[in-house]
Design a protein around this motif. Structure first.
Motif, PDB file in Angstrom:
ATOM      1  N   MET A   1      35.966  54.045  36.745  1.00  0.00           N
ATOM      2  CA  MET A   1      35.359  52.845  36.164  1.00  0.00           C
ATOM      3  C   MET A   1      33.843  52.950  36.233  1.00  0.00           C
ATOM      4  O   MET A   1      33.319  53.830  36.930  1.00  0.00           O
ATOM      5  N   TRP A   2      33.178  52.106  35.542  1.00  0.00           N
ATOM      6  CA  TRP A   2      31.732  52.056  35.653  1.00  0.00           C
ATOM      7  C   TRP A   2      31.316  50.605  35.723  1.00  0.00           C
ATOM      8  O   TRP A   2      32.052  49.690  35.360  1.00  0.00           O
ATOM      9  N   LEU A  47      38.659  38.411  31.883  1.00  0.00           N
ATOM     10  CA  LEU A  47      38.372  37.669  33.117  1.00  0.00           C
ATOM     11  C   LEU A  47      37.315  36.582  32.940  1.00  0.00           C
ATOM     12  O   LEU A  47      36.858  36.012  33.915  1.00  0.00           O
ATOM     13  N   ILE A  56      32.970  45.362  36.088  1.00  0.00           N
ATOM     14  CA  ILE A  56      33.560  46.690  36.240  1.00  0.00           C
ATOM     15  C   ILE A  56      34.426  46.926  35.012  1.00  0.00           C
ATOM     16  O   ILE A  56      35.289  46.100  34.681  1.00  0.00           O
ATOM     17  N   ALA A  58      36.994  49.507  32.923  1.00  0.00           N
ATOM     18  CA  ALA A  58      37.871  50.683  32.945  1.00  0.00           C
ATOM     19  C   ALA A  58      38.148  51.105  31.510  1.00  0.00           C
ATOM     20  O   ALA A  58      38.107  50.291  30.591  1.00  0.00           O
ATOM     21  N   HIS A  59      38.433  52.382  31.346  1.00  0.00           N
ATOM     22  CA  HIS A  59      38.579  52.941  30.004  1.00  0.00           C
ATOM     23  C   HIS A  59      39.930  53.611  29.854  1.00  0.00           C
ATOM     24  O   HIS A  59      40.402  54.266  30.767  1.00  0.00           O
ATOM     25  N   VAL A  63      45.053  51.638  30.432  1.00  0.00           N
ATOM     26  CA  VAL A  63      44.412  50.437  30.967  1.00  0.00           C
ATOM     27  C   VAL A  63      44.506  49.308  29.947  1.00  0.00           C
ATOM     28  O   VAL A  63      44.822  48.167  30.269  1.00  0.00           O
ATOM     29  N   THR A  67      46.510  45.613  30.339  1.00  0.00           N
ATOM     30  CA  THR A  67      45.725  44.396  30.500  1.00  0.00           C
ATOM     31  C   THR A  67      45.784  43.516  29.262  1.00  0.00           C
ATOM     32  O   THR A  67      46.489  42.519  29.234  1.00  0.00           O
ATOM     33  N   ASP A  76      38.043  49.819  26.139  1.00  0.00           N
ATOM     34  CA  ASP A  76      37.201  49.511  27.293  1.00  0.00           C
ATOM     35  C   ASP A  76      37.472  48.071  27.697  1.00  0.00           C
ATOM     36  O   ASP A  76      37.300  47.149  26.898  1.00  0.00           O
ATOM     37  N   ILE A  79      37.779  44.783  34.062  1.00  0.00           N
ATOM     38  CA  ILE A  79      38.851  44.566  35.037  1.00  0.00           C
ATOM     39  C   ILE A  79      38.354  43.890  36.310  1.00  0.00           C
ATOM     40  O   ILE A  79      39.141  43.574  37.209  1.00  0.00           O
ATOM     41  N   GLY A  80      37.051  43.676  36.404  1.00  0.00           N
ATOM     42  CA  GLY A  80      36.531  43.005  37.584  1.00  0.00           C
ATOM     43  C   GLY A  80      35.149  42.452  37.316  1.00  0.00           C
ATOM     44  O   GLY A  80      34.416  42.961  36.458  1.00  0.00           O
ATOM     45  N   ILE A  81      34.797  41.384  38.049  1.00  0.00           N
ATOM     46  CA  ILE A  81      33.448  40.821  37.981  1.00  0.00           C
ATOM     47  C   ILE A  81      32.853  40.999  39.371  1.00  0.00           C
ATOM     48  O   ILE A  81      33.457  40.590  40.380  1.00  0.00           O
ATOM     49  N   VAL A  82      31.680  41.611  39.434  1.00  0.00           N
ATOM     50  CA  VAL A  82      31.121  42.028  40.716  1.00  0.00           C
ATOM     51  C   VAL A  82      30.472  40.858  41.443  1.00  0.00           C
ATOM     52  O   VAL A  82      29.630  40.139  40.892  1.00  0.00           O
TER      53      VAL A  82
END
Lengths: 90, 131, 90
Positions: A1-2, A47, A56, A58-59, A63, A67, A76, A79-82
């Motif tokens: 992920m990035w 989200l 975050i 994911a590719h 994925v 989702t 793309d 999948i997450g909020i930092v």
């Protein structure tokens, strides 16, 4: 992920039926040290991320299938909020 | 897979539920890896552009789930792509990168590396990384 | 699959489930003509390839099939495996 920063959103006048109702975000890749990427990525948001959020992404088709669903064209996905991060000198 | 070093951690309470409470680590790839994973954007991060410091992404780190309790400073092996779904105790976790091993020791034979055609720049970087 | 040459090894006691005891090799990738690409792959090895040997490496589900043929291998956290030790080409 990035990791990246949400810098905008796309609204579509016309779009593939499978994208209807999906929020498309413009995300600039950003390293944990704050270095910014050169290009923006269009990511599907599941989200409810907002402008300025660090996310975050994911590719991949798997994925995507897991989702937002296999019919969505974008591979793309947020999948997450930092909330926060720590980075140590490497 | 790629070899990398854990250089940080990310916290995200709002996350896809299937990630559970899996740890998210920031990993800096060590060396330059074959981006044979056409599904993987992280592969771009892990691939050759790292050496020059510039990537199409501008990102030098990837974020990976970790179930093996890797610590900051540890060297880890990261699984990329669709197989990473098997992380965090599940097999349908929507991630593209997961730590699959915590490294005790890594060794590169510089002679074999040279014989395999790796140039001096790559060999120097790998000597630094592999010790 | 890609071609490559084994140039090193990684030792790790802590590994994902199903991969305990498996050897991890560092392979220098070559293109189909045998030219080094300058890039590496870390791959699981079940064939006992040694440093200096020419190999092929399988990726993705192909890699999992090398470790455990059949459909019951989706729980393996492995994206690359040495699939063959090459004796000659051409």
């Amino acid at each position: 992920m990035w990791m990246g920063r949400v810098v905008g959103r796309l609204w579509a006048a016309r779009q593939a039926a499978s994208l209807a109702g999906r929020k498309l975000l413009l995300v600039r890749p950003e390293t944990a040290s704050g270095a910014e990427g050169h290009r923006l990525i269009v990511a599907v948001d599941g989200l409810d991320a907002g402008p300025g959020d660090r996310v975050i992404v994911a590719h991949g088709s798997r994925v995507r299938d897991l989702t937002v669903g296999a019919e969505v064209a974008d591979q793309d996905v947020v999948i997450g909020i930092v909330d926060g991060h720590e980075l140590y000198p490497s | 897979m790629i070899l990398g070093r854990v250089v940080g951690q990310v916290w995200a309470t709002r996350r896809d539920a299937r990630l559970g409470r899996a740890k998210l680590l920031v990993v800096r790839p060590t060396g330059i890896y074959e981006p044979a994973f056409d599904e993987i954007a992280s592969g771009e991060i892990a691939s050759g552009e790292i050496a020059s410091g510039e990537t199409a992404f501008g990102a030098r780190h990837l974020v990976a789930t970790d179930d093996l309790d890797a610590g900051i400073g540890d060297q880890v092996v990261v699984c990329l792509g669709a197989p990473a779904r098997a992380s965090a105790g599940g097999n349908d976790v929507p991630v593209d990168a997961a730590v699959m091993a915590v490294v005790d020791r890594a060794e590169i034979d510089l002679h074999a590396l040279g014989a395999a055609g790796a140039g001096p720049g790559i060999r120097r970087k790998l000597t630094e990384a592999f010790g | 699959m890609i071609r490559g040459t084994v140039v090193g090894q990684v030792w790790a006691t802590r590994k994902a489930r199903g991969l305990e005891g498996r050897k991890l090799l560092v392979v220098a990738a070559r293109d189909a003509e045998g030219r080094p690409t300058g890039r590496l792959v870390v791959a699981v090895d079940v064939l006992d390839a040694g440093v200096g040997e020419d190999v092929t490496v399988a990726f993705g589900s192909g890699a999992r099939n090398v470790l455990r043929p059949g459909p019951e291998n989706r729980d393996l956290l492995c994206d690359a495996a040495v699939a063959a030790i090459v004796e000659g080409a051409g």
